[in-house]
Design an enzyme around this catalytic site. Structure first.
Site, PDB file in Angstrom:
ATOM      1  N   GLY A 156       5.037  16.520  59.324  1.00  0.00           N
ATOM      2  CA  GLY A 156       5.306  16.532  57.889  1.00  0.00           C
ATOM      3  C   GLY A 156       5.588  15.139  57.351  1.00  0.00           C
ATOM      4  O   GLY A 156       5.170  14.787  56.236  1.00  0.00           O
ATOM      5  N   THR A 157       6.294  14.342  58.132  1.00  0.00           N
ATOM      6  CA  THR A 157       6.654  12.996  57.662  1.00  0.00           C
ATOM      7  C   THR A 157       5.399  12.169  57.394  1.00  0.00           C
ATOM      8  O   THR A 157       5.262  11.534  56.336  1.00  0.00           O
ATOM      9  CB  THR A 157       7.554  12.301  58.715  1.00  0.00           C
ATOM     10  OG1 THR A 157       8.746  13.076  58.843  1.00  0.00           O
ATOM     11  CG2 THR A 157       7.894  10.878  58.312  1.00  0.00           C
TER      12      THR A 157
ATOM     13  N   GLN B  65       9.025  23.785  54.542  1.00  0.00           N
ATOM     14  CA  GLN B  65      10.005  24.842  54.813  1.00  0.00           C
ATOM     15  C   GLN B  65       9.562  26.195  54.295  1.00  0.00           C
ATOM     16  O   GLN B  65      10.018  27.228  54.783  1.00  0.00           O
ATOM     17  CB  GLN B  65      11.371  24.476  54.203  1.00  0.00           C
ATOM     18  CG  GLN B  65      12.027  23.275  54.838  1.00  0.00           C
ATOM     19  CD  GLN B  65      12.457  23.501  56.282  1.00  0.00           C
ATOM     20  OE1 GLN B  65      12.485  24.625  56.788  1.00  0.00           O
ATOM     21  NE2 GLN B  65      12.788  22.423  56.978  1.00  0.00           N
TER      22      GLN B  65
ATOM     23  N   THR C 119      -7.233   9.902  68.080  1.00  0.00           N
ATOM     24  CA  THR C 119      -7.687  11.126  68.754  1.00  0.00           C
ATOM     25  C   THR C 119      -6.775  12.282  68.360  1.00  0.00           C
ATOM     26  O   THR C 119      -5.540  12.156  68.384  1.00  0.00           O
ATOM     27  CB  THR C 119      -7.651  10.923  70.285  1.00  0.00           C
ATOM     28  OG1 THR C 119      -8.516   9.832  70.589  1.00  0.00           O
ATOM     29  CG2 THR C 119      -8.100  12.166  71.026  1.00  0.00           C
TER      30      THR C 119
ATOM     31  N   ASN D 261      14.769  22.166  52.106  1.00  0.00           N
ATOM     32  CA  ASN D 261      15.154  22.309  53.508  1.00  0.00           C
ATOM     33  C   ASN D 261      16.639  22.584  53.696  1.00  0.00           C
ATOM     34  O   ASN D 261      17.052  23.176  54.675  1.00  0.00           O
ATOM     35  CB  ASN D 261      14.751  21.058  54.298  1.00  0.00           C
ATOM     36  CG  ASN D 261      15.031  19.781  53.562  1.00  0.00           C
ATOM     37  OD1 ASN D 261      14.521  19.546  52.475  1.00  0.00           O
ATOM     38  ND2 ASN D 261      15.874  18.946  54.146  1.00  0.00           N
TER      39      ASN D 261
ATOM     40  N   ALA E  77       4.073  21.841  61.770  1.00  0.00           N
ATOM     41  CA  ALA E  77       3.956  23.010  62.655  1.00  0.00           C
ATOM     42  C   ALA E  77       5.291  23.489  63.206  1.00  0.00           C
ATOM     43  O   ALA E  77       5.511  24.685  63.346  1.00  0.00           O
ATOM     44  CB  ALA E  77       3.015  22.672  63.811  1.00  0.00           C
ATOM     45  N   HIS E  78       6.205  22.537  63.504  1.00  0.00           N
ATOM     46  CA  HIS E  78       7.399  22.983  64.243  1.00  0.00           C
ATOM     47  C   HIS E  78       8.402  23.737  63.388  1.00  0.00           C
ATOM     48  O   HIS E  78       9.364  24.296  63.903  1.00  0.00           O
ATOM     49  CB  HIS E  78       8.065  21.816  64.987  1.00  0.00           C
ATOM     50  CG  HIS E  78       8.798  20.814  64.162  1.00  0.00           C
ATOM     51  ND1 HIS E  78      10.166  20.683  64.210  1.00  0.00           N
ATOM     52  CD2 HIS E  78       8.378  19.877  63.282  1.00  0.00           C
ATOM     53  CE1 HIS E  78      10.550  19.692  63.411  1.00  0.00           C
ATOM     54  NE2 HIS E  78       9.481  19.181  62.841  1.00  0.00           N
TER      55      HIS E  78
ATOM     56  N   CYS F 276      17.205  17.593  58.378  1.00  0.00           N
ATOM     57  CA  CYS F 276      16.379  17.315  59.549  1.00  0.00           C
ATOM     58  C   CYS F 276      16.940  16.222  60.422  1.00  0.00           C
ATOM     59  O   CYS F 276      16.327  15.823  61.401  1.00  0.00           O
ATOM     60  CB  CYS F 276      14.971  16.974  59.125  1.00  0.00           C
ATOM     61  SG  CYS F 276      14.193  18.351  58.309  1.00  0.00           S
TER      62      CYS F 276
HETATM   63  N1  PLP Z   1       9.617  17.932  54.686  1.00  0.00           N
HETATM   64  C1  PLP Z   1      10.629  18.803  54.803  1.00  0.00           C
HETATM   65  C2  PLP Z   1      11.013  19.637  53.623  1.00  0.00           C
HETATM   66  C3  PLP Z   1      11.327  18.930  55.998  1.00  0.00           C
HETATM   67  O1  PLP Z   1      12.326  19.789  56.090  1.00  0.00           O
HETATM   68  C4  PLP Z   1      10.941  18.119  57.083  1.00  0.00           C
HETATM   69  C5  PLP Z   1      11.722  18.207  58.333  1.00  0.00           C
HETATM   70  O2  PLP Z   1      11.916  17.353  59.072  1.00  0.00           O
HETATM   71  C6  PLP Z   1       9.859  17.227  56.930  1.00  0.00           C
HETATM   72  C7  PLP Z   1       9.231  17.165  55.707  1.00  0.00           C
HETATM   73  C8  PLP Z   1       9.401  16.345  58.053  1.00  0.00           C
HETATM   74  O3  PLP Z   1       8.567  17.061  58.946  1.00  0.00           O
HETATM   75  P1  PLP Z   1       8.353  16.514  60.446  1.00  0.00           P
HETATM   76  O4  PLP Z   1       9.597  16.838  61.207  1.00  0.00           O
HETATM   77  O5  PLP Z   1       7.162  17.300  60.937  1.00  0.00           O
HETATM   78  O6  PLP Z   1       8.055  15.076  60.353  1.00  0.00           O
END
Ligand code: PLP
Length: 367
Positions: free
Chosen positions: A71-72, A165, A223, A137, A186-187, A311
Site C-alpha cells: 500500500g505504501t 482497510q 521482477t 485505519n 494484500a496483508h 500501522c
Molecule cells: N494505507 C492504509 C490506510 C493503511 O492502513 C496502511 C497500513 O499500513 C497502508 C496504507 C500501507 O500499506 P502497506 O503496509 O502495504 O505498505
C-alpha cells in the site's frame, strides 16, 4: 495454558490457509514471468490469474492493475504521479501525507468525516488530484467517496482513494465510487505482506514510479513478486466470495465488543461511532490512560491490539487522525484500536473484555 488473542487485523491480518498454500506452491516453482520459456510462461499465468482476482475485488479491468510492493508504494506512486497540486484529507495514512507534506489538508468533523464545505473550498484552488481514503485505519470511519469524487471531477481534479482497510470488509466498485486511482494492500485482507496494487480507472494512465526493466507494462519495473501476487489473488478471491457473510459476522462481534466495553468502562468513547464505520474496527478512548500503557497491559494478558497511529505499533505520538477529529493531545494519545477479522471469534472478544476489565481494575487499585 495462556491464551493468546490477536485483535490487530488492521495492522496485519493473519494469512488465510489457502493464501499460505498458494504462496508455498508458487515458491516451489521456478520462473520469471518475463521469460519466454515454459517456466516463465507458467509464472506469467500465475500473475495474470491473480490480476483478474484483484481487479474483480474493486470492479476494475485487469489491465488497469499494477502490482506494487504494498500500500505504501502504491500511495507514493499515485501521489508522485500527480500532474499539479494535490489536496488530501487530514486523516489519510502517513504513506499519503508524507509524500505531499505541503498539500492542503481537508478538515474532518468530530465523527471523522471530511467536511464538504472544506472539500469545495480546497477544490477552488484547482488541484490536479484529490486523495481521500475509503475507510480509516484507526477508526474504521467510511468517507463519502462518491460524493467527494463527483465534486472533484466537476472541478477537473482526478481522485485517488486508499481502500487498503476497506477491501474485504465492504463492497468496492471503483467506477460507481468515481475513483481514478485506487490503492490496495494484500496483508490487510489475509494475503501476504509486501505486495499491493495501484489500480487506475479505464482510460487513466499510471505514471511509472520505479524504473528499470519495464515490467507491469512499463508502469512498475522490477521482477514481479510472483509468490506474493499469487497469495494476493487468492486473498482477493476469498474476500469477494465471502464478503457478505464475513461482514455480518464481524458486525455481530463488534456489537458484542462495544456493548461489553460500555458495561466495563462507562466513561469510554468509541471514536467515530456516529459515522458509518467498518464492521471490524473499534477505536476506544479512555481518558487518563495512555494508549501504550493500555496496549502493554492487554498484551500482558495475552491480547494484542493496536494503539495510536495504526500501522506503526510502538509509536507514542498522539494520533493525527484523532487530533484532526478535534481531540486534544491527551485524549488523542489515550485510545486503543481493536480490529477483528476472518479468524476472530466470540471467545476472542470475551478474552479482550476480561483483559480490559482486569486492566481497569488494576488502574483503579493503583490510584
Ligand atoms: N494505507 C492504509 C490506510 C493503511 O492502513 C496502511 C497500513 O499500513 C497502508 C496504507 C500501507 O500499506 P502497506 O503496509 O502495504 O505498505
Amino acid at each position: 495454558m495462556r491464551r493468546n488473542t490477536y485483535l490487530d487485523y488492521n495492522a496485519s491480518a493473519p494469512a488465510h490457509p489457502e493464501v499460505a498454500e498458494a504462496v508455498a506452491d508458487a515458491l516451489s516453482r521456478v520462473g520469471n514471468p518475463s521469460s519466454v520459456h515454459g517456466f516463465g510462461r507458467a509464472a506469467r499465468r500465475t500473475v495474470e490469474h491473480a490480476r483478474e482476482a484483484v481487479a474483480a475485488l474493486v470492479g476494475a479491468n485487469p489491465a488497469q492493475v499494477v502490482f506494487t510492493s504494498g500500500g505504501t508504494e502504491a500511495n507514493n506512486q499515485a501521489l508522485a504521479g500527480a500532474n499539479g497540486s494535490v489536496i488530501v484529507s487530514s486523516v489519510e495514512h502517513d504513506s499519503v501525507l508524507a509524500v505531499v507534506p505541503d498539500a492542503r489538508r481537508i478538515a474532518v468533523d468530530g465523527a471523522g468525516i471530511v467536511r464538504m464545505d472544506d472539500v469545495r473550498l480546497a477544490l477552488d484552488e484547482g488541484p490536479a488530484l484529490l486523495s481521500v481514503m475509503l475507510a480509516n485505519n484507526e477508526t474504521g470511519v467510511i468517507q463519502p467517496v462518491a460524493e467527494v469524487a463527483a465534486l472533484a471531477h466537476a472541478a477537473g481534479a482526478l481522485v485517488h482513494c486508499d481502500v487498503v482497510q476497506a477491501a474485504g470488509k465492504m463492497p468496492i466498485d471503483m467506477v460507481a465510487l468515481g475513483i481514478d486511482f485506487l490503492t490496495l494492500s494484500a496483508h490487510k485482507l489475509a494475503g501476504p505482506q509486501g505486495v499491493g496494487a495501484l489500480v487506475a480507472a479505464e482510460g487513466v494512465e499510471i505514471a511509472p514510479f520505479i524504473r528499470g526493466g519495464g515490467q507491469e507494462r512499463r508502469r512498475r519495473s522490477g521482477t514481479e513478486n510472483t509468490p506474493g501476487i499469487a497469495g494476493f489473488g487468492v486473498a482477493a478471491r476469498i474476500a469477494v466470495d465471502h464478503l457478505a457473510a464475513k461482514s455480518d459476522r464481524l458486525a455481530q462481534l463488534q456489537r458484542r465488543l462495544e456493548q461489553g466495553v460500555v458495561e466495563i468502562a462507562p466513561n469510554h468513547v468509541i471514536h467515530g461511532a456516529t459515522a458509518p464505520r467498518l464492521p471490524n474496527t473499534s477505536c476506544i478512548g479512555l481518558a487518563g490512560i495512555k494508549s501504550e500503557v493500555q496496549v502493554m497491559a492487554l498484551d500482558l494478558a495475552g491480547v494484542a491490539v493496536g494503539a495510536g497511529a495504526a500501522c506503526s505499533s510502538g509509536k507514542v505520538t498522539p494520533s493525527h487522525v484523532l487530533t484532526a477529529m478535534g481531540l486534544d493531545s491527551t485524549a488523542a494519545a489515550s485510545a486503543i484500536r481493536v480490529s477483528l477479522g476472518w479468524g476472530s471469534t466470540a471467545d476472542d472478544v470475551d478474552h479482550f473484555l476480561s483483559a480490559y476489565r482486569h486492566m481497569l481494575e488494576g488502574v483503579a487499585a493503583a490510584a
